[in-house]
Design a protein around this motif. Structure first.
Motif, mmCIF file in Angstrom:
data_model
loop_
_atom_site.group_PDB
_atom_site.id
_atom_site.type_symbol
_atom_site.label_atom_id
_atom_site.label_comp_id
_atom_site.label_asym_id
_atom_site.label_seq_id
_atom_site.Cartn_x
_atom_site.Cartn_y
_atom_site.Cartn_z
ATOM 1 N N LYS A 141 0.720 -1.160 -0.092
ATOM 2 C CA LYS A 141 0.048 -0.102 -0.148
ATOM 3 C C LYS A 141 0.975 1.285 -0.092
ATOM 4 O O LYS A 141 0.473 2.279 -0.589
ATOM 5 C CB LYS A 141 -0.757 -0.135 1.343
ATOM 6 C CG LYS A 141 -1.809 1.220 1.270
ATOM 7 C CD LYS A 141 -2.818 1.475 0.354
ATOM 8 C CE LYS A 141 -3.741 2.548 0.479
ATOM 9 N NZ LYS A 141 -4.199 2.601 1.970
ATOM 10 N N ILE A 142 1.767 1.392 0.723
ATOM 11 C CA ILE A 142 2.741 2.564 1.000
ATOM 12 C C ILE A 142 3.686 2.689 -0.170
ATOM 13 O O ILE A 142 3.954 3.826 -0.362
ATOM 14 C CB ILE A 142 3.461 2.718 2.358
ATOM 15 C CG1 ILE A 142 4.563 1.490 2.425
ATOM 16 C CG2 ILE A 142 2.647 2.541 3.510
ATOM 17 C CD1 ILE A 142 5.437 1.621 3.593
ATOM 18 N N GLU A 144 2.712 1.997 -3.225
ATOM 19 C CA GLU A 144 1.465 2.338 -4.185
ATOM 20 C C GLU A 144 1.377 1.188 -5.142
ATOM 21 O O GLU A 144 1.096 1.387 -6.456
ATOM 22 C CB GLU A 144 1.892 3.667 -4.843
ATOM 23 C CG GLU A 144 1.921 4.823 -3.762
ATOM 24 C CD GLU A 144 2.188 6.229 -4.730
ATOM 25 O OE1 GLU A 144 2.624 6.077 -5.997
ATOM 26 O OE2 GLU A 144 1.924 7.232 -4.125
ATOM 27 N N SER A 239 -5.416 -0.579 4.740
ATOM 28 C CA SER A 239 -5.726 0.716 5.264
ATOM 29 C C SER A 239 -4.430 1.350 5.702
ATOM 30 O O SER A 239 -4.657 2.448 6.578
ATOM 31 C CB SER A 239 -6.936 0.776 6.514
ATOM 32 O OG SER A 239 -6.564 -0.231 7.455
ATOM 33 N N LYS A 241 -1.236 3.676 6.526
ATOM 34 C CA LYS A 241 -0.772 4.854 5.863
ATOM 35 C C LYS A 241 0.184 5.553 6.775
ATOM 36 O O LYS A 241 0.229 5.094 8.179
ATOM 37 C CB LYS A 241 -1.968 5.807 5.495
ATOM 38 C CG LYS A 241 -2.842 6.036 6.946
ATOM 39 C CD LYS A 241 -3.991 6.892 6.749
ATOM 40 C CE LYS A 241 -4.672 7.126 8.060
ATOM 41 N NZ LYS A 241 -6.119 8.013 7.764
ATOM 42 N N GLY A 246 3.482 3.567 9.935
ATOM 43 C CA GLY A 246 2.065 3.209 9.885
ATOM 44 C C GLY A 246 1.774 1.609 9.644
ATOM 45 O O GLY A 246 1.085 1.059 9.926
#
Length: 285
Positions: A141-142, A144, A239, A241, A246
């Motif tokens: 997620k981080i 991308e 979720s 972040k 995070g």
């Protein structure tokens, strides 16, 4: 109706940010409710894809193999040592002194089936596999990578989420049964030495208390707990972040939520089961 629609859209995050949105986001516990809502939504999506598509099967097999590799040995070492120390040596000696040594085998079996094989198995699974799953998705997620998959038209739900949730669900169920078999066998083989109880009568007494509804109830409970761990780990990873910090925070939240959920669900489930099936409370033989 127009005001109600604006309020609902704003509450769901579909409309412009309002004073109410900012107020709700600042309230204690609101983020927890949002996470719970996201988990419930993700669970519904996972179930839908699981029963309507087969594209996840191959990846689920790979993930199951990895989960077995990393979780089996730590789980068996922890549970066998725990059961031999507390179940056979300490508890077994107390029961023997009370003149009920022949009940040690059935008691250990039922305790493992309804309690220990559940929470030990799934706490180890959550700590090892669930945290790794959350960390993997959080890192994607981080970086991308998940956004890149969306741009390429790859369904993240089918390729990343469903296989991992199915794998944890399946592995949790199988490991809990293996745990039950190995621990019961270990205790029964040690009892002739620790509390002077012959092996054959203990085995016969264990088979005497076995029934299909105990095993079915345990299988349903363990399947639900595995699914719960997979959903929590995936939601927290998706979720995440705030960079690496995070991701670490999401992993910590995954472990805390799953541990608490395992204990709470196991307690409520067993209470309801013994209420519905009161004849399962006693130990026959």
């Amino acid at each position: 109706m127009g005001v109600a629609r604006v309020w609902i859209d704003s509450f769901r995050g579909r409309g412009p940010e309002t004073t109410l949105d900012r107020h709700l986001n600042g309230m204690p516990g609101f983020s927890s409710l949002e996470s719970a809502k996201e988990m419930a939504t993700l669970a519904g999506q996972v179930l839908r894809v699981t029963f309507t598509s087969k594209a996840w099967v191959r990846e689920a097999i790979v993930e199951s193999s990895r989960a077995f590799r990393v979780a089996t040995v730590p789980l068996l070492i922890a549970t066998v040592c725990y059961m031999l120390a507390f179940g056979s040596i300490l508890l077994g000696d107390v029961v023997y002194q009370l003149g009920a040594g022949d009940r040690t085998g059935p008691g250990i079996y039922l305790g493992l089936l309804r309690e220990l094989s559940t929470w030990i198995t799934f706490m180890v699974l959550a700590a090892i596999v669930g945290s790794a799953l959350c960390g993997d998705l959080g890192a994607r997620k981080i970086r991308e990578e998940l956004d890149a998959l969306d741009v390429l038209g790859v369904d993240r739900l089918t390729t990343l989420i469903v296989p991992r949730v199915v794998a944890i669900t399946f592995v949790g169920l199988v490991l809990s049964l293996i745990n039950l078999l190995v621990d019961t066998s270990a205790v029964l083989m040690v009892n002739p030495i620790t509390i002077d109880q012959p092996l054959r009568p203990q085995i016969e007494s264990v088979f005497l208390v076995m029934n299909w509804y105990d095993l079915a109830a345990a299988a349903i409970k363990n399947t639900l707990l595995g699914f719960f761990i997979g959903i929590v780990a995936c939601q927290k990873g998706l979720s995440a972040k705030g960079g690496a910090e995070g991701v670490g925070r999401a992993v910590g939240q995954t472990v805390v939520i799953t541990f608490f959920g395992i204990w709470l669900f196991n307690t409520l489930y067993n209470t309801g089961y013994l209420t519905i099936v009161p004849e399962a409370i006693g130990i026959r033989g």
